[in-house]
Scaffold this motif. Structure first.
Motif, PDB file in Angstrom:
ATOM      1  N   ILE A  69       4.241   2.444   2.409  1.00  0.00           N
ATOM      2  CA  ILE A  69       4.596   3.863   2.470  1.00  0.00           C
ATOM      3  C   ILE A  69       3.317   4.627   2.748  1.00  0.00           C
ATOM      4  O   ILE A  69       2.379   4.619   1.944  1.00  0.00           O
ATOM      5  CB  ILE A  69       5.247   4.353   1.165  1.00  0.00           C
ATOM      6  N   LEU A  70       3.243   5.275   3.907  1.00  0.00           N
ATOM      7  CA  LEU A  70       2.043   5.990   4.332  1.00  0.00           C
ATOM      8  C   LEU A  70       2.435   7.373   4.831  1.00  0.00           C
ATOM      9  O   LEU A  70       3.355   7.506   5.653  1.00  0.00           O
ATOM     10  CB  LEU A  70       1.339   5.244   5.466  1.00  0.00           C
ATOM     11  N   SER A  71       1.730   8.406   4.378  1.00  0.00           N
ATOM     12  CA  SER A  71       1.980   9.747   4.900  1.00  0.00           C
ATOM     13  C   SER A  71       0.735  10.609   4.737  1.00  0.00           C
ATOM     14  O   SER A  71      -0.008  10.470   3.769  1.00  0.00           O
ATOM     15  CB  SER A  71       3.173  10.397   4.202  1.00  0.00           C
ATOM     16  N   TYR A  72       0.518  11.473   5.694  1.00  0.00           N
ATOM     17  CA  TYR A  72      -0.617  12.394   5.711  1.00  0.00           C
ATOM     18  C   TYR A  72      -1.939  11.660   5.442  1.00  0.00           C
ATOM     19  O   TYR A  72      -2.610  11.853   4.443  1.00  0.00           O
ATOM     20  CB  TYR A  72      -0.408  13.529   4.711  1.00  0.00           C
ATOM     21  N   ILE A  73      -2.291  10.819   6.411  1.00  0.00           N
ATOM     22  CA  ILE A  73      -3.506  10.002   6.316  1.00  0.00           C
ATOM     23  C   ILE A  73      -4.311  10.160   7.598  1.00  0.00           C
ATOM     24  O   ILE A  73      -3.757  10.146   8.703  1.00  0.00           O
ATOM     25  CB  ILE A  73      -3.152   8.519   6.099  1.00  0.00           C
TER      26      ILE A  73
ATOM     27  N   LEU B 202       0.851  -1.180   0.000  1.00  0.00           N
ATOM     28  CA  LEU B 202       0.000   0.000   0.000  1.00  0.00           C
ATOM     29  C   LEU B 202       0.890   1.234   0.000  1.00  0.00           C
ATOM     30  O   LEU B 202       1.708   1.425   0.908  1.00  0.00           O
ATOM     31  CB  LEU B 202      -0.910   0.022   1.235  1.00  0.00           C
ATOM     32  N   ILE B 203       0.752   2.060  -1.044  1.00  0.00           N
ATOM     33  CA  ILE B 203       1.473   3.326  -1.123  1.00  0.00           C
ATOM     34  C   ILE B 203       0.431   4.430  -1.108  1.00  0.00           C
ATOM     35  O   ILE B 203      -0.307   4.620  -2.081  1.00  0.00           O
ATOM     36  CB  ILE B 203       2.351   3.407  -2.382  1.00  0.00           C
ATOM     37  N   ALA B 204       0.337   5.130   0.009  1.00  0.00           N
ATOM     38  CA  ALA B 204      -0.673   6.176   0.181  1.00  0.00           C
ATOM     39  C   ALA B 204       0.037   7.422   0.682  1.00  0.00           C
ATOM     40  O   ALA B 204       0.332   7.552   1.867  1.00  0.00           O
ATOM     41  CB  ALA B 204      -1.750   5.724   1.159  1.00  0.00           C
ATOM     42  N   ARG B 205       0.331   8.325  -0.248  1.00  0.00           N
ATOM     43  CA  ARG B 205       1.041   9.562   0.084  1.00  0.00           C
ATOM     44  C   ARG B 205       0.069  10.738  -0.031  1.00  0.00           C
ATOM     45  O   ARG B 205      -0.237  11.194  -1.121  1.00  0.00           O
ATOM     46  CB  ARG B 205       2.221   9.780  -0.859  1.00  0.00           C
ATOM     47  N   GLY B 206      -0.424  11.219   1.098  1.00  0.00           N
ATOM     48  CA  GLY B 206      -1.166  12.450   1.103  1.00  0.00           C
ATOM     49  C   GLY B 206      -0.215  13.621   1.251  1.00  0.00           C
ATOM     50  O   GLY B 206       0.998  13.474   1.146  1.00  0.00           O
TER      51      GLY B 206
ATOM     52  N   VAL C 274      -5.232   8.711  13.755  1.00  0.00           N
ATOM     53  CA  VAL C 274      -6.311   7.739  13.958  1.00  0.00           C
ATOM     54  C   VAL C 274      -7.244   8.308  15.024  1.00  0.00           C
ATOM     55  O   VAL C 274      -6.824   8.594  16.144  1.00  0.00           O
ATOM     56  CB  VAL C 274      -5.766   6.372  14.387  1.00  0.00           C
ATOM     57  N   SER C 275      -8.508   8.492  14.660  1.00  0.00           N
ATOM     58  CA  SER C 275      -9.482   9.124  15.551  1.00  0.00           C
ATOM     59  C   SER C 275     -10.642   8.186  15.858  1.00  0.00           C
ATOM     60  O   SER C 275     -11.161   7.520  14.963  1.00  0.00           O
ATOM     61  CB  SER C 275     -10.051  10.389  14.900  1.00  0.00           C
ATOM     62  N   TYR C 276     -11.043   8.149  17.116  1.00  0.00           N
ATOM     63  CA  TYR C 276     -12.235   7.426  17.558  1.00  0.00           C
ATOM     64  C   TYR C 276     -12.217   5.960  17.141  1.00  0.00           C
ATOM     65  O   TYR C 276     -13.210   5.422  16.645  1.00  0.00           O
ATOM     66  CB  TYR C 276     -13.502   8.111  17.038  1.00  0.00           C
ATOM     67  N   SER C 277     -11.100   5.290  17.366  1.00  0.00           N
ATOM     68  CA  SER C 277     -11.044   3.856  17.123  1.00  0.00           C
ATOM     69  C   SER C 277     -11.786   3.124  18.234  1.00  0.00           C
ATOM     70  O   SER C 277     -11.660   3.475  19.415  1.00  0.00           O
ATOM     71  CB  SER C 277      -9.592   3.377  17.069  1.00  0.00           C
ATOM     72  N   ALA C 278     -12.533   2.095  17.865  1.00  0.00           N
ATOM     73  CA  ALA C 278     -13.263   1.300  18.858  1.00  0.00           C
ATOM     74  C   ALA C 278     -12.361   0.286  19.547  1.00  0.00           C
ATOM     75  O   ALA C 278     -12.799  -0.391  20.481  1.00  0.00           O
ATOM     76  CB  ALA C 278     -14.448   0.599  18.216  1.00  0.00           C
ATOM     77  N   ASP C 279     -11.120   0.161  19.102  1.00  0.00           N
ATOM     78  CA  ASP C 279     -10.127  -0.641  19.812  1.00  0.00           C
ATOM     79  C   ASP C 279      -8.839   0.182  19.855  1.00  0.00           C
ATOM     80  O   ASP C 279      -8.892   1.385  20.109  1.00  0.00           O
ATOM     81  CB  ASP C 279      -9.943  -2.011  19.152  1.00  0.00           C
TER      82      ASP C 279
ATOM     83  N   PRO D  68      -4.725  15.676   2.640  1.00  0.00           N
ATOM     84  CA  PRO D  68      -4.541  14.355   3.250  1.00  0.00           C
ATOM     85  C   PRO D  68      -5.455  13.324   2.607  1.00  0.00           C
ATOM     86  O   PRO D  68      -6.486  13.648   2.020  1.00  0.00           O
ATOM     87  CB  PRO D  68      -4.927  14.596   4.711  1.00  0.00           C
ATOM     88  N   ILE D  69      -5.066  12.070   2.733  1.00  0.00           N
ATOM     89  CA  ILE D  69      -5.920  10.945   2.349  1.00  0.00           C
ATOM     90  C   ILE D  69      -6.788  10.609   3.562  1.00  0.00           C
ATOM     91  O   ILE D  69      -6.288  10.553   4.686  1.00  0.00           O
ATOM     92  CB  ILE D  69      -5.075   9.744   1.926  1.00  0.00           C
ATOM     93  N   VAL D  70      -8.083  10.391   3.335  1.00  0.00           N
ATOM     94  CA  VAL D  70      -9.006  10.156   4.447  1.00  0.00           C
ATOM     95  C   VAL D  70      -9.743   8.838   4.272  1.00  0.00           C
ATOM     96  O   VAL D  70     -10.380   8.598   3.244  1.00  0.00           O
ATOM     97  CB  VAL D  70     -10.032  11.304   4.579  1.00  0.00           C
ATOM     98  N   PHE D  71      -9.640   7.975   5.283  1.00  0.00           N
ATOM     99  CA  PHE D  71     -10.492   6.790   5.422  1.00  0.00           C
ATOM    100  C   PHE D  71     -11.475   7.110   6.544  1.00  0.00           C
ATOM    101  O   PHE D  71     -11.068   7.370   7.681  1.00  0.00           O
ATOM    102  CB  PHE D  71      -9.677   5.560   5.809  1.00  0.00           C
ATOM    103  N   THR D  72     -12.773   7.086   6.245  1.00  0.00           N
ATOM    104  CA  THR D  72     -13.738   7.478   7.259  1.00  0.00           C
ATOM    105  C   THR D  72     -15.011   6.653   7.144  1.00  0.00           C
ATOM    106  O   THR D  72     -15.191   5.869   6.203  1.00  0.00           O
ATOM    107  CB  THR D  72     -14.061   8.980   7.144  1.00  0.00           C
ATOM    108  N   SER D  73     -15.898   6.829   8.094  1.00  0.00           N
ATOM    109  CA  SER D  73     -17.193   6.145   8.087  1.00  0.00           C
ATOM    110  C   SER D  73     -18.051   6.635   6.933  1.00  0.00           C
ATOM    111  O   SER D  73     -17.999   7.805   6.544  1.00  0.00           O
ATOM    112  CB  SER D  73     -17.906   6.411   9.413  1.00  0.00           C
ATOM    113  N   ASN D  74     -18.883   5.741   6.412  1.00  0.00           N
ATOM    114  CA  ASN D  74     -19.815   6.115   5.353  1.00  0.00           C
ATOM    115  C   ASN D  74     -21.074   6.784   5.902  1.00  0.00           C
ATOM    116  O   ASN D  74     -21.956   7.175   5.139  1.00  0.00           O
ATOM    117  CB  ASN D  74     -20.212   4.883   4.527  1.00  0.00           C
TER     118      ASN D  74
END
Length: 425
Positions: A178-182, A110-114, A216-221, A119-125
């Motif tokens: 490679i992960l940045s600004y996510i 996984l190469i995710a460069r924000g 990482v925000s509001y993780s349930a674990d 930034p790259i955002v993974f969030t709830s639908n």
């Protein structure tokens, strides 16, 4: 003759030149690196609707561009040594109704460069104000680096395809990811005591991986969990996780620069939750050798509980050390907790504890004994932290820091000059 606090500090500086405390040296950064790309109020954020759905298997090189918003629905596996590349500014909305996770299998990348503006955002639908911790599973990345288990291998935690879930091996130098600004929002899930999904799970990382500027925000674990591997990471934020903010196990050995863990006393897992949990090994999986125990060095750690006078009694230690894990913290601030660190019974004597933990050039504000051990209140062990600055009386978060509750960018600069704090017990 009793010396004044200021004279005590002056003598310490003379006798121990390495301990020259100043506002700039107490933290290697002033958290300006958090500007622009972070979001401390994601429940209010509008995200465009998804117009493309990710496939459940990505088995060839794939590029996600920011002209589309993607839906992750169900588990998506990156397989067959494929490379998934995500452009800066891309938004991935993750389904709660069809529980979803992104699994990057061993050999895939996984190469995710924000960027700090995109930034790259993974969030709830879910829509604004209806997003909740655990809306989706999170991101799991499997590498071929080393672990300290007897087998050297393992399976990613979760109800995933066992054929695609292996991790570990002998490729310690690989670039696992490679992960940045996510930003990773509202992920995580506790399936049972032995199966947990975290915001970002990193398995057997290769040491040439690049990971920086992640929130990482509001993780349930847990927000972050490291299972073995060896890497250097920087600029990591955990915001209001239900369980641990940073969890290290299976022999992870690495250096972290600039980490922020912001907790609330009312948010915790029933098993107990910490800003840092470090396990030297995983119980039940064995350990190859003493030299392979988890060993972590953190420079610039902000471990913050947003505790006040009416709720500070609900806090535990900032750090849980188990199964002889080893931790060094420098240039850090630890505030709002009951203790700095709690050691389990695997540390059988004071020497083992001294060899396992170092705190240097830092400030702490706790309401109990600094060091908690199964050995009882050992005065010698309390001296492990005596050359750091500390508060004589517990301070709630708004009295200790300048603007810690700011929803745009919390300010954790100290309200008082360092000269107002104490060095010696």
């Amino acid at each position: 003759m009793k010396l004044s606090i200021s004279l005590q500090i002056a003598l310490l500086v003379f006798l121990f030149p390495v301990l020259i405390f100043s506002q700039s040296e107490m933290a290697t950064n002033d958290l300006k690196w958090m500007k622009n790309w972070t979001n401390f109020d994601p429940s209010e954020t509008y995200y465009p609707e998804a117009d493309k759905k990710l496939p459940n298997v990505i088995d060839k090189d794939t590029y996600l561009n920011n002209s589309s918003v993607y839906l992750l629905s169900g588990n998506t596996y990156v397989t067959n040594n494929a490379k998934l590349t995500i452009e800066e500014g891309t938004i991935i909305r993750c389904d709660r109704d069809n529980p979803s996770s992104l699994i990057v299998t061993k050999g895939a990348t996984l190469i995710a460069r924000g960027s700090y503006t995109k930034p790259i955002v993974f969030t709830s639908n879910q829509t604004e104000k209806s997003r909740k911790p655990g809306d989706w599973g999170g991101i799991s990345i499997a590498g071929g680096g080393s672990t300290n288990t007897l087998s050297g291998m393992g399976r990613i935690e979760g109800d995933f395809n066992p054929i695609l879930s292996g991790y570990g091996g002998n490729t310690a130098d690989e670039i696992t990811t490679i992960l940045s600004y996510i930003r990773i929002e509202y992920a995580g899930k506790k399936i049972n005591r032995s199966k947990e999904l975290n915001g970002l799970s990193l398995y057997a990382l290769g040491k040439n991986s690049i990971i920086s500027n992640i929130m990482v925000s509001y993780s349930a674990d847990d927000s972050y969990e490291f299972f073995g591997g060896n890497a250097e990471l920087s600029n990591l934020i955990s915001f209001k996780a239900k369980d641990d903010d940073f969890d290290f196990t299976e022999g992870f050995q690495g250096n972290l620069t600039n980490i922020v863990a912001i907790r609330h006393p009312y948010i915790s897992d029933t098993s107990g939750s910490y800003a840092i949990e470090i396990d030297g090994y995983t119980e039940g999986k064995g350990v190859r050798s003493i030299s392979s125990l988890s060993k972590v060095s953190i420079d610039g750690g902000y471990l913050i509980s947003l505790s006040e006078q009416d709720n500070y009694q609900y806090t535990v230690a900032a750090i849980s050390a188990k199964y002889r894990g080893q931790l060094t913290l420098t240039n850090s601030r630890i505030s709002g907790f009951a203790n700095i660190v709690a050691f389990d019974a695997s540390y059988s004597n004071a020497t083992e504890i001294k060899n396992a933990f170092t705190l240097e050039n830092s400030v702490f504000n706790v309401h109990g004994e600094a060091i908690q051990t199964a050995l009882g209140n050992n005065a010698t062990l309390q001296n492990l932290v005596k050359y750091n600055m500390y508060t004589n009386h517990f301070k709630e978060v708004t009295d200790f820091f300048s603007d810690p509750m700011n929803k745009h960018l919390p300010d954790f600069s100290l309200k008082d000059n360092l000269g107002n704090y104490t060095v010696m017990h």
